[in-house]
Design an enzyme around this catalytic site. Sequence first.
Site, PDB file in Angstrom:
ATOM      1  N   ASP A  15       0.878  -1.176   0.000  1.00  0.00           N
ATOM      2  CA  ASP A  15       0.000   0.000   0.000  1.00  0.00           C
ATOM      3  C   ASP A  15       0.915   1.226   0.000  1.00  0.00           C
ATOM      4  OD1 ASP A  15      -2.402   1.587   0.321  1.00  0.00           O
ATOM      5  OD2 ASP A  15      -1.927   1.807   2.434  1.00  0.00           O
ATOM      6  N   SER A  16       0.311   2.397  -0.127  1.00  0.00           N
ATOM      7  CA  SER A  16       1.091   3.631  -0.030  1.00  0.00           C
ATOM      8  C   SER A  16       1.533   3.894   1.409  1.00  0.00           C
ATOM      9  CB  SER A  16       0.247   4.814  -0.494  1.00  0.00           C
ATOM     10  OG  SER A  16      -0.839   4.988   0.402  1.00  0.00           O
ATOM     11  N   CYS A  78      -4.517  -1.624  -1.769  1.00  0.00           N
ATOM     12  CA  CYS A  78      -4.648  -0.194  -2.014  1.00  0.00           C
ATOM     13  C   CYS A  78      -5.633  -0.030  -3.171  1.00  0.00           C
ATOM     14  CB  CYS A  78      -3.271   0.352  -2.399  1.00  0.00           C
ATOM     15  SG  CYS A  78      -3.272   2.067  -2.910  1.00  0.00           S
ATOM     16  N   GLU A 154      -2.098   8.753   8.657  1.00  0.00           N
ATOM     17  CA  GLU A 154      -0.698   8.313   8.810  1.00  0.00           C
ATOM     18  C   GLU A 154      -0.058   8.951  10.048  1.00  0.00           C
ATOM     19  OE1 GLU A 154       1.672   6.491   6.702  1.00  0.00           O
ATOM     20  OE2 GLU A 154      -0.040   5.629   5.645  1.00  0.00           O
ATOM     21  N   CYS A 184     -10.970   3.184   0.335  1.00  0.00           N
ATOM     22  CA  CYS A 184      -9.524   3.372   0.507  1.00  0.00           C
ATOM     23  C   CYS A 184      -9.163   2.560   1.736  1.00  0.00           C
ATOM     24  CB  CYS A 184      -9.214   4.850   0.727  1.00  0.00           C
ATOM     25  SG  CYS A 184      -7.549   5.191   1.350  1.00  0.00           S
ATOM     26  N   HIS A 186      -7.037   2.865   3.938  1.00  0.00           N
ATOM     27  CA  HIS A 186      -6.744   3.603   5.175  1.00  0.00           C
ATOM     28  C   HIS A 186      -7.999   3.778   6.044  1.00  0.00           C
ATOM     29  CE1 HIS A 186      -2.877   4.698   3.372  1.00  0.00           C
ATOM     30  NE2 HIS A 186      -2.527   5.261   4.513  1.00  0.00           N
TER      31      HIS A 186
HETATM   32  N1  DGL Z   1      -4.695   3.230   0.957  1.00  0.00           N
HETATM   33  C1  DGL Z   1      -4.800   3.690  -0.357  1.00  0.00           C
HETATM   34  C2  DGL Z   1      -6.062   3.330  -1.073  1.00  0.00           C
HETATM   35  O1  DGL Z   1      -6.652   2.328  -0.730  1.00  0.00           O
HETATM   36  C3  DGL Z   1      -4.028   4.878  -0.832  1.00  0.00           C
HETATM   37  C4  DGL Z   1      -4.291   6.177  -0.230  1.00  0.00           C
HETATM   38  C5  DGL Z   1      -3.320   7.222  -0.734  1.00  0.00           C
HETATM   39  O2  DGL Z   1      -2.117   7.000  -0.643  1.00  0.00           O
HETATM   40  O3  DGL Z   1      -3.790   8.235  -1.244  1.00  0.00           O
HETATM   41  O4  DGL Z   1      -6.505   3.992  -1.974  1.00  0.00           O
END
Ligand code: DGL
Length: 271
Positions: A15-16, A78, A154, A184, A186
């Site tokens: 993931d990011s 992600c 984060e 997302c 997150h």
């Molecule tokens: N967790 C990510 C997603 O599911 C990426 C969020 C990001 O880095 O903008 O889209």
Amino acid sequence: MTLTGDHHGSIGVFDSGIGGLSVANAICGLLPRESLLYVADNAHAPYGARTDAEVLDYSRRITDFLLAAGTKLIVVACNTATSVAIDALRAEYADVPFVGLEPAVKPAADGRHVGVMATAVTLRSARYLDLKARYLNDRPVWEDPCVGLVPLIEVYGTGSPQVERYLQGLLAPAGELDTLVLGCTHYPLIVEDIRGVVGRAVNVIDPSGAAARQVQRLLERRGLLGPAAAIARYDFHCTGGPAPLQRTLWQLPQLNARRRWVVPYLALNED
Ligand code: DGL
């Protein structure tokens, strides 16, 4: 011993940043014998503010890294990377099983007032637009790219006043939703904060469990499940600072119990 040299047969997850931990946590609950090698590409986060070409490039680099380490299946944990990169990854690494994450629009199809929280890249992607046309065609959908929310998660995480304040401002104009899709990875990490703002009656859809079941199905189908006696271990790499991973792992006790390293892996940063 190299840090990744003993990940033959592990599941690779990326993931990011910390978002993919919501998926890793679900995999750990469902498949406790499987080892995980996780990459948080936080030097390049948020992916939602990147171009499609950048996200594809990062996804390729991380996939190369995870495969070189010996992983047997890759979870693109992600939504943003899935929406722009997974088709290319599947074509380029034809023998590798991939599991992606996409906004759970189908399970939202029973809702009358549906909201979707996802990044700008996901919301403009052909994959998402196609899902929306297929399942939510006949009603208005509230959606928002949630600019700035991923960095807050984060840095501050669940239960913080910063996240609470952001959600209040974000969700007030959404009106009376009955269904909210977390598009997302997150966002499941702050699901209690979201429920606190939208109310307990709203059906908040988190796709992590479905993604873990898809991992299980693919491993079974290909005869790749880990041996019965296997003892799982989890290693975590980040391309930026390790603090968000460290903090979030303490909040996910099942995942934390088997963690070994949380270490920067800066080679993935080279531009
Ligand atoms: N967790 C990510 C997603 O599911 C990426 C969020 C990001 O880095 O903008 O889209």
